[in-house]
Design a protein around this motif. Sequence first.
Motif, PDB file in Angstrom:
ATOM      1  N   PRO A 210      22.594  12.972 -25.545  1.00 52.95           N
ATOM      2  CA  PRO A 210      21.811  12.271 -26.583  1.00 52.95           C
ATOM      3  C   PRO A 210      22.628  11.187 -27.282  1.00 52.95           C
ATOM      4  O   PRO A 210      22.081  10.199 -27.749  1.00 52.95           O
ATOM      5  CB  PRO A 210      21.424  13.392 -27.553  1.00 52.95           C
ATOM      6  N   GLU A 211      23.981  11.359 -27.323  1.00 58.88           N
ATOM      7  CA  GLU A 211      24.805  10.364 -28.018  1.00 58.88           C
ATOM      8  C   GLU A 211      24.729   8.989 -27.341  1.00 58.88           C
ATOM      9  O   GLU A 211      24.950   7.965 -27.971  1.00 58.88           O
ATOM     10  CB  GLU A 211      26.284  10.789 -28.044  1.00 58.88           C
ATOM     11  N   LEU A 212      24.453   8.986 -26.020  1.00 58.77           N
ATOM     12  CA  LEU A 212      24.452   7.705 -25.305  1.00 58.77           C
ATOM     13  C   LEU A 212      23.094   7.009 -25.363  1.00 58.77           C
ATOM     14  O   LEU A 212      22.934   5.908 -24.859  1.00 58.77           O
ATOM     15  CB  LEU A 212      24.833   7.926 -23.835  1.00 58.77           C
ATOM     16  N   LEU A 213      22.096   7.671 -25.980  1.00 59.15           N
ATOM     17  CA  LEU A 213      20.736   7.111 -25.976  1.00 59.15           C
ATOM     18  C   LEU A 213      20.588   6.039 -27.049  1.00 59.15           C
ATOM     19  O   LEU A 213      19.951   6.254 -28.062  1.00 59.15           O
ATOM     20  CB  LEU A 213      19.717   8.217 -26.239  1.00 59.15           C
ATOM     21  N   THR A 214      21.177   4.884 -26.831  1.00 63.08           N
ATOM     22  CA  THR A 214      20.975   3.786 -27.786  1.00 63.08           C
ATOM     23  C   THR A 214      19.613   3.155 -27.501  1.00 63.08           C
ATOM     24  O   THR A 214      18.990   3.440 -26.477  1.00 63.08           O
ATOM     25  CB  THR A 214      22.058   2.719 -27.586  1.00 63.08           C
ATOM     26  N   GLU A 215      19.168   2.280 -28.396  1.00 62.16           N
ATOM     27  CA  GLU A 215      17.860   1.636 -28.186  1.00 62.16           C
ATOM     28  C   GLU A 215      17.855   0.855 -26.876  1.00 62.16           C
ATOM     29  O   GLU A 215      16.865   0.840 -26.136  1.00 62.16           O
ATOM     30  CB  GLU A 215      17.546   0.712 -29.363  1.00 62.16           C
ATOM     31  N   ASP A 216      19.002   0.238 -26.607  1.00 60.43           N
ATOM     32  CA  ASP A 216      19.092  -0.569 -25.394  1.00 60.43           C
ATOM     33  C   ASP A 216      18.928   0.308 -24.144  1.00 60.43           C
ATOM     34  O   ASP A 216      18.179  -0.021 -23.214  1.00 60.43           O
ATOM     35  CB  ASP A 216      20.466  -1.261 -25.387  1.00 60.43           C
ATOM     36  N   VAL A 217      19.618   1.450 -24.139  1.00 56.18           N
ATOM     37  CA  VAL A 217      19.538   2.350 -22.973  1.00 56.18           C
ATOM     38  C   VAL A 217      18.110   2.867 -22.821  1.00 56.18           C
ATOM     39  O   VAL A 217      17.557   2.910 -21.705  1.00 56.18           O
ATOM     40  CB  VAL A 217      20.545   3.513 -23.118  1.00 56.18           C
ATOM     41  N   ILE A 218      17.477   3.241 -23.942  1.00 56.67           N
ATOM     42  CA  ILE A 218      16.095   3.748 -23.849  1.00 56.67           C
ATOM     43  C   ILE A 218      15.192   2.661 -23.262  1.00 56.67           C
ATOM     44  O   ILE A 218      14.343   2.934 -22.416  1.00 56.67           O
ATOM     45  CB  ILE A 218      15.588   4.189 -25.240  1.00 56.67           C
ATOM     46  N   ARG A 219      15.421   1.405 -23.690  1.00 54.14           N
ATOM     47  CA  ARG A 219      14.587   0.320 -23.167  1.00 54.14           C
ATOM     48  C   ARG A 219      14.747   0.213 -21.643  1.00 54.14           C
ATOM     49  O   ARG A 219      13.778   0.072 -20.905  1.00 54.14           O
ATOM     50  CB  ARG A 219      14.992  -0.994 -23.846  1.00 54.14           C
ATOM     51  N   LYS A 220      15.999   0.324 -21.189  1.00 51.65           N
ATOM     52  CA  LYS A 220      16.229   0.226 -19.740  1.00 51.65           C
ATOM     53  C   LYS A 220      15.619   1.422 -19.003  1.00 51.65           C
ATOM     54  O   LYS A 220      15.168   1.289 -17.865  1.00 51.65           O
ATOM     55  CB  LYS A 220      17.732   0.139 -19.461  1.00 51.65           C
ATOM     56  N   LEU A 221      15.658   2.594 -19.637  1.00 48.25           N
ATOM     57  CA  LEU A 221      15.065   3.778 -18.998  1.00 48.25           C
ATOM     58  C   LEU A 221      13.539   3.632 -18.898  1.00 48.25           C
ATOM     59  O   LEU A 221      12.917   4.139 -17.973  1.00 48.25           O
ATOM     60  CB  LEU A 221      15.373   5.034 -19.819  1.00 48.25           C
ATOM     61  N   MET A 222      12.951   2.982 -19.900  1.00 48.79           N
ATOM     62  CA  MET A 222      11.488   2.925 -19.942  1.00 48.79           C
ATOM     63  C   MET A 222      10.908   2.123 -18.768  1.00 48.79           C
ATOM     64  O   MET A 222       9.790   2.371 -18.345  1.00 48.79           O
ATOM     65  CB  MET A 222      11.007   2.303 -21.264  1.00 48.79           C
ATOM     66  N   THR A 223      11.693   1.187 -18.224  1.00 48.71           N
ATOM     67  CA  THR A 223      11.151   0.385 -17.103  1.00 48.71           C
ATOM     68  C   THR A 223      10.734   1.290 -15.942  1.00 48.71           C
ATOM     69  O   THR A 223       9.565   1.301 -15.554  1.00 48.71           O
ATOM     70  CB  THR A 223      12.203  -0.657 -16.661  1.00 48.71           C
ATOM     71  N   PRO A 224      11.674   2.105 -15.375  1.00 51.97           N
ATOM     72  CA  PRO A 224      11.231   2.983 -14.280  1.00 51.97           C
ATOM     73  C   PRO A 224      10.192   4.012 -14.722  1.00 51.97           C
ATOM     74  O   PRO A 224       9.282   4.355 -13.955  1.00 51.97           O
ATOM     75  CB  PRO A 224      12.523   3.670 -13.823  1.00 51.97           C
TER      76      PRO A 224
END
Length: 1664
Positions: A210-224
Motif C-alpha cells: 500500500p505504501e507504493l500506491l501513489t496517485e500516479d501509480v493508481i492512475r497507471k494501474l487503472m488503464t489495464p
Amino acid sequence: MVCALQELGSLVQSLNATASPLIQEPSIGLLETVTSVLLHPSMAARLAAAWCLRCVAVALPFQLTPFLDRCAERLNNLKTSPEAVSGYSFAMAALLGGVHQCPLGIPHAKGKMVVSIAEDLLRTAAQNSRLSLQRTQAGWLLLGALMTLGPSVVRYHLPKMLLLWRNVFPRSLKELEAEKARGDSFTWQVTLEGRAGALCAMRSFVAHCPELLTEDVIRKLMTPIECAMTMMSHIPSVIKAHGAHLKASAAMVRLRLYDILALLPPKTYEGSFNALLRELVAEFTLTDNSANTTTSLLRSLCHYDDSVLLGSWLQETDHKSIEDQLQPNSASGSGALEHDPSSIYLRIPAGEAVPGPLPLGVSVIDASVALFGVVFPHVSYKHRLQMLDHFAECVKQAKGVRQQAVQLNIFTAVLSALKGLAENKSTLGPEEVRKSALTLVMGALDNPNPILRCAAGEALGRMAQVVGEATFIARMAQFSFDKLKSARDVVSRTGHSLALGCLHRYVGGIGSGQHLKTSVSILLALAQDGTSPEVQTWSLHSLALIVDSSGPMYRGYVEPTLSLVLTLLLTVPPSHTEVHQCLGRCLGAIITTVGPELQGNGATISTIRSSCLVGCAITQDHSDSLVQAAAISCLQQLHMFAPRHVNLSSLVPSLCVHLCSSHLLLRRAAVACLRQLAQREAAEVCEYAMSLAKNAGDKENSGININPFAPGVGSRRDIHCRHQGVNITETGLEGVLFGMLDRETDRKLCSDIHDTLGHMLSSLAVEKLSHWLMLCKDVLAASSDMSTAAPLGGGKDEELEKKDEMDDDTMFTTLGEEDKSKPSVAPRWATRVFAADCLCRIIMLCENANKAHFDLAMARSAKLRNPKNDLLVLHLSDLIRMAFMAATDHSNQLRMAGLQALEDIIKKFASVPEPEFPGHVILEQYQANVGAALRPAFSQDTPSDITAKACQVCSTWIGSEVVSDLNDLRRVHNLLVSSLDKVQAGKGSSSQLYRESATTMEKLAVLKAWAEVYVVAMKIKKEAETKPKRAIKNTDDDEEDFGTVDELPPDSLITLVQPELPILSRLWLAALKDYALLTLPAEFASQLPPDGGAFYTPETIDTARLHYRNSWAPILHAVALWLNSAGFNASESPEEAASAMPNSQKRASSIMLNQAPGTPSTTKSLPEINKDRMHLILGVSIQFLCSPRPEEPVEHVTSCLRALHTLLDSPCARIHIAEDQLLGVELLSVLHRLLLTWDPPSVQLLVTGVVQQIVRAAQDYLQEKRNTLNEDNIKEKEMCLALGEGGETGGLEPGKSLVFAAMELLMFILVRHMPHLSPKMSDSPSHVSAKPQLSEESARLVAATVTILSDLPSLCSPAGCMTILPTILFLITRVLKETAVKSVDNQVSPPVSAALQAIKTTVTLPMAKTEETHKQWTSLIRSTLASILEYSQPAFSFCFSEGTKSILDEVSMLTAIALFLWSASTEIIGVLSLQNGCINRFKNALNSCDPWVQAKCYQLLLSVFQHTNRALSTPYIHSLAPIMVEKLKAVESNRPNSNTELLAVQEGIKVLETLVALGEEQNRVQLLALLVPTLISYLLNENAFASASTVSKDLHEFALQNLMHIGPLYPHAFKTVMGAAPELKIRLETAVRASQASKAKAAARQPPPTIHSVPTIKLKTSFF
C-alpha cells in the motif's frame, strides 16, 4: 496423497526448528520425496507438495533460500515439461509467500531472480503452444508471489511491472474490437488466463504494497483495469463463438477484477460504476448462471451471536473440518488449493492450517457480493432504487430451489451494502429507496429458511442503524408487533421476534427505549409457548439481545424476566438444548445489567442474586456442553460483580474437570473463567484444585494421577484421560495448564492459558518458589530424545534427591500396564519457550519482593531461622541449568528465550558475593556453563538473531566482572574475536541465507558488544588509576591467585580489548556515520549514499534502521572514550598501525586502516578529521536527545550523556565547543528539554556533569583569550575585561547566550528538587510550608547545580556579571538556608559545602572590581551578607518539617559570614548594622551549649582576627575577646568531659595565643596576664591527676605544653607575669616536675618507640 502432504506440512510447521534432524536425515529422504511430487500430473498434488515445502521452509528458515535456488535451477533445466513449469513455479510462489513468517527474510537478490524467471516464462509462452498455458500461469503466479515480499523489494521492479500489466491488455477500444475477430479457442484461453494472472498480480501488489500506491501509480494501474472492465462485456460473444469451455477462464478474469477493485478506493473507478454494477448484479442474481450457486458469505455477515439459531457453533469444535462438510450451503467444506493457485502465496486466515479457496463459481459470487458492498455507498439514490426493485423482481421470477439460492445471494449483497453504508457513515436514501428495501426485507422475515429469516432480521437492524430516524424505527417495530400479535405460525413468530431483537441490537437502548416495554412483554409471552421449542429459542435469543443492548434501562424488567428464566429452566425438557442455551444467554445478560448492585444486601437484591445463583446451578447440571459453557460464563460475570457470593470451593473443581472435556467451547469457557479468578484469587484457586487431587487420591482411582509431562499426551491416551475426568497431580492446576499448552491448538484458548499461568505466577511464585521452579525445570528438562519417564536431572542434585521418594510414586504414575511401554511425549517447543519466559518473570518478581533473594549469606541465615523460607539465590544452580538447557536446544525460539534468561541471571547475580571465599562472587563457579551455553550460538550455521543475542550476553558476562582470571575470560572473549573477523569481511562476502539486514543486525550486535566491553574496561582502568597504589600492591601479596603476575589485575580487561582497538575504532566510526545518515528526515533521502553504508544495503534500509537504533548508544560511548584516550591524535600511518596490531589482523589493516569515515586520510588534515568526528558525535547526540521516544531504554540516554561528558574531557573537543558558542547553547537547550521529559535522578546528575563540562570549556577558552590579549598589549586591559558575555551593556540574549541557557537549565533542576525556591510556588495557595529533607541523590544534584552556578560569572564581562549575580547569589543563599540543617554527626551535607564554596568563588571574583561596577558590586555583597544574617537569626533556627524539628546548622552560617569578612572586607568595613549582626551571631555561637559549635566558632574567629586589614578585625577583637576570656576562665571550675569539649577549649586557647602574637610589644604583658593564669588554672595537682578522667589529663598536658612553648617565645613578659603571682609559679613548677618524673618512669618501663603516644593524641585532636 494431497491429505498426506498437507498433514506432513502442518506437522513439520508445528515442530518448527526441532524438525531439523528429521528433514536432514538422509535415510528418510523427506525433501526428495516431497519435491518429486512437484512433477505429478495432478495439479492438486503439485500444489499440496508446494504447500508442504512452504511449511518446511517456515519451520526451518535456513532452508528457504536453498529451496528457492534449487526450484529456480530445476525450472530452468526442465523448461520444456508442462508439469515441471507448473510444479516448480507453484513451489517458488509458495516459498515466497512464506517469507513473511521468517523474520530474517531472504536476500534481496532473490527478488531480481524471480522477476527474471517470470519475465522469461511470459516472453517464451507464445513460442511453444504445448507450454503456453503453463508458462503464462507460472509467470504471473511468480510475479504475484513476489509482491508479498513488500514495498522494499517491489519498489525496484515497479516500473517494469507497470509496463508488463499495460501490455497484457489492448491499448484502445479499436484494438479490443479487432481482437474479437482474431484467434481460436486455444489462443483465447491463453489470453484470458494471462489477463486473469495479470489482474491477480495487481491485486497482490495493491494488498501487499500500500505504501507504493501513489496517485500516479493508481492512475497507471487503472488503464489495464478499465480495459478489463470493457472487455467483460465482450466476453459472452467470444464464448458463443469459441465454445463453453472458456467460461471458467472468463469467470477467473471476473474474480480477479472484482478482487482488485474491492481493494482500490471507489473514487478511482467512478466512471465505470454503471457497467460494473450491471455485471455484479447479474453475477449474484444468477442471471447468466444456470446452476443454483449460493454465496458462502452470509454466515459471516450475520451476527456472531446468532450462531445459536443457525447451529454454526459447530464450526468451533475440534473436528471443524468434518462439520464444515455437513453444512447446508453449497460450497461449505469444499475448499481446496487447486480452486485458486494464487492462495498458495497469500496469508492464511487466522486459525486455519491450510488455505482452502472455494470453487470458482462460489468465489466469483462471493467477490461480487463483497465488491457490491464497497460500491453501493458511492452510488446515486436513483440507481440504488433501481437495483432494489430489480432484486424484488428477481426473487419473484425465480421458483423453488432457485428462488432460495437467488434470495440468499441477494440478501447477502444487501447486508454487505448496509454494512458498507454504516462503515461509511452514509444514509440509505430518500423514502422510496427505504420503502423498496423494507419491502424486500420484510418479505423474507416469513421465509421458511431459518438462515434467510436470520439475514432479514440482521438487515432490518442494519437498516434502522443506517436510517437512524425514530419514526422509521417505530414503523418497523410496530409492524413486527402487529404481526406477532396476530400470527400463529412458527415461521413468522420466529422471524419477527428476531426482528425486534435486531432493532434493539443496532439502535441501542436509547434509540428504541419507547418500544422496550412492548417488546419485552411480547417476547416474554412468546417464550412461554411450550408447544414450539423453536419459537422459545428465537424469542429468548431476542430477549437476550434486548437485555444486552438496553443496559440500565432494562433494570425495571429484571425480576419478571428472571422468574421466567428460572421457570423455563425447570420446565423445558433438557433435550431442547437450544432453549437452554438461550436461557443461559439471558441469565448472563441479566447479571450484567444488574452489575455491581449484586454486591448489595437489600432484600430485592438478595433475591435477584440467589435466583441468579440457582439459575447457574441448574444450567451447570445440564448434560449439553454448550449449556454448561453458558453457565460458566454466567458465574464468571457474577464473580466479577459480587465475588464474595461465588463459592470457589465448588466452582474451581468443576472447572478443572471441564479442562479435560472433549468439547472445545467448554474448555475455552473453563479456562477463560480460571483466567479471571486467577487475577484476584490465585492462591485459593490453586488450593481448591489441589483439594480435588487429594479427594481423587483418596478414592484410589487409578486413572486420576496423570502428570501432564508423563506419558499421556498422545491421542489415544488423551481420550482416555478425558473420559477419566480430573488429571491433577502434585504439580497442581499449574501442571495441568502447562500440559494443556502441549495439546491445544486453539489460539484463544492458548492465550488464555498463558494469561492464567501468568496471573498465578505473579501472585504465587515468590511464596512457592521451589514449586514453580520445579515446574519450569520439568518442562525445560524434558529433552526431545527422552525415552523413559525417569526423574529428570539425575540423582546428584540435592533437591531432587529429597524428592525422589515422592517422585517415583506420584509424579510418574501411569495409567495401566499396557501403557508403560509407550515412549513419553516431551513438552512441545512452544510450551518450553513459555516456561523459559516464566523463569525470567520469576527472577523479576523476586527482585521486586526481597533483597535476600539475591544475597547468599542473608538467604542461608533466613533458611536456618525458618526452613520454609525459600529464596532464589539458593536455586542458582537450577536457574543456570535451565537457562543452559534452553540456550542449547534445537528450537531457535527456545534458544533466544534461554539466552535472555541467561542474561537476566548474569545481570541480577553478578554482584552477589560468595560468603565462604571473600572477594569472589557466586557466579564464578558457573563460568564453564556460561561459556558452553554461548559457544553454539557462534557456530557458522546459527541464525543471525541468535548470534546477535549471544553477543549481548557475552558483553554482559565480560562486563559483569564476575571472572577475574584472564585465561578464563579469554574463552568467551575469543567468541567475540571470531565474530569480529566476520564483521571485517565486508558486505556480501559470505554465501547468504537471509536478508541483508540480518547481517547488519549481527555485525552491529558484535560491534555493540565490543563497545560495551570497552566501556567497562575503561571504567575499571580509571578506577584502578584513581586508587592509591599501595592498596593494590597489598592485594597482590594477599591473593595467591595472581601468583607472580607483575601486571595489575584491574587492567586485565583493557589488555584484551587493546589489540583490537585500531580496527574497532574504525568500524565504530563507520557504524555511527551510517546511523547518522539513517536518522536523517525523509526529505534528505537524496543525500544517502546510493550503494548503502558500511553495514547496510540501500534495499534493506528500513529494517536496518531498527538494528542501528538498538546499538548506536554503546558504540557512541565507546567512540567518545577512544577519542578521549587517544583518538584525537590517531591518524597514524598504516605501517605504524600495522605494527601495533597482532599478526592475525595485519591482513585486514591494509583495507581497513587509514579510512577515516568516508575518505582516505591523505586528503584531510588531522584537525579536519577531528572536526568531522566531533560533528558526527555531537550531531548524533543532539539529534537523539532532542526527542528520545518514551519507549527508549534509559541506558541509551545515559550512554549518550556519558559519551558527551567523556568527549568534553579532551582539550580538542573543549576548544571545538567553546569556539562555536551557538553549539554550546544548542546543547544546553536540548539538555534542558531532556530534563523536562526524563525524570530519573541518574539522568539529571549526568546532565549536570555535561553542563559543567560545557561551562568549564567556555571558561578555559575565555581565559586563553584574555591571556593572549594581556600579552599583546597592556593598554588593552579594559578591552580584555569587556571580554565575556554581556559585553559593556550587560545584556544577555536568550538563544545566543550560553550563560542564560545554563541558568535556565540549572534553575529548572533546583526548582524540581526544592520547589519553594520558585516565587511562583511559594506564593501559590496550595504551597505547604513544610520542607521535606532532600534525598541523597537530590542533595548531590543540588550541590552540583550550585557549583556550576558559581562558575557562570567567570564567563561574563563585568557588566554581564552584574546582570546575573543577583540571581545567582539569591539562589546560593536560599540553598544554604534550606539545606543547612544540623545532623547528628555534625557532617556537612554536599549542598551546604557546595554553597559555601560558591560564596567563596563569587565573593573573590576578579572582574567585579572595575570602577563602573564597583558601587553595584558593593551593594550586592552587602545585601547578600544581610540576607545570610537574617537567615541565621535565632528565630529562623528551626523550622518544622514533617513533625521533626530540624535545627539550623549555625556552623555553616558562621562559615558563610566568615567567608564574607575574610574575602570582601573592603565592601563591608564601616557598615555598622552588618558589623553588629555578625558580632551577634558569633556571640550566640560562643555562648552555645554545643561544644562543637564553640570549637568551630573559635576556628572561624581565628581567621577573622588574623585578617590583614586591621580596620576589619579590630571591632571583632574588641567585642568578642572579653567573652572568650570569660568562657576560657570558667573552664577551671567546669573541666571538659568529652573530646569535643576539650577541642573547644584548645581552639579557644589557640585564638588567645594568636591575639598575644598580634598584640604590640608594650601590651604583651597585659595580654599574657590573661592567657597564662588561664592555662595554669588547667593544671592538676599530683593527687588530682591520678584520679582525673582521660579528657581532664589531656587538658593538663595541653596546658603544660603550651606554657612550655610560650615561656621561651616571650621570655621578658612571661617572667613579669609569673613574678606578679607566686602561687602560679609554684603550680607550674610542680606540674613540670611531675611530668618529667612520669616520663623517666615510662622510659624505664617501656621500649623507646612508645614515646610517640602523646603527639598522636595531639594530632588527632588538633585541626591543623
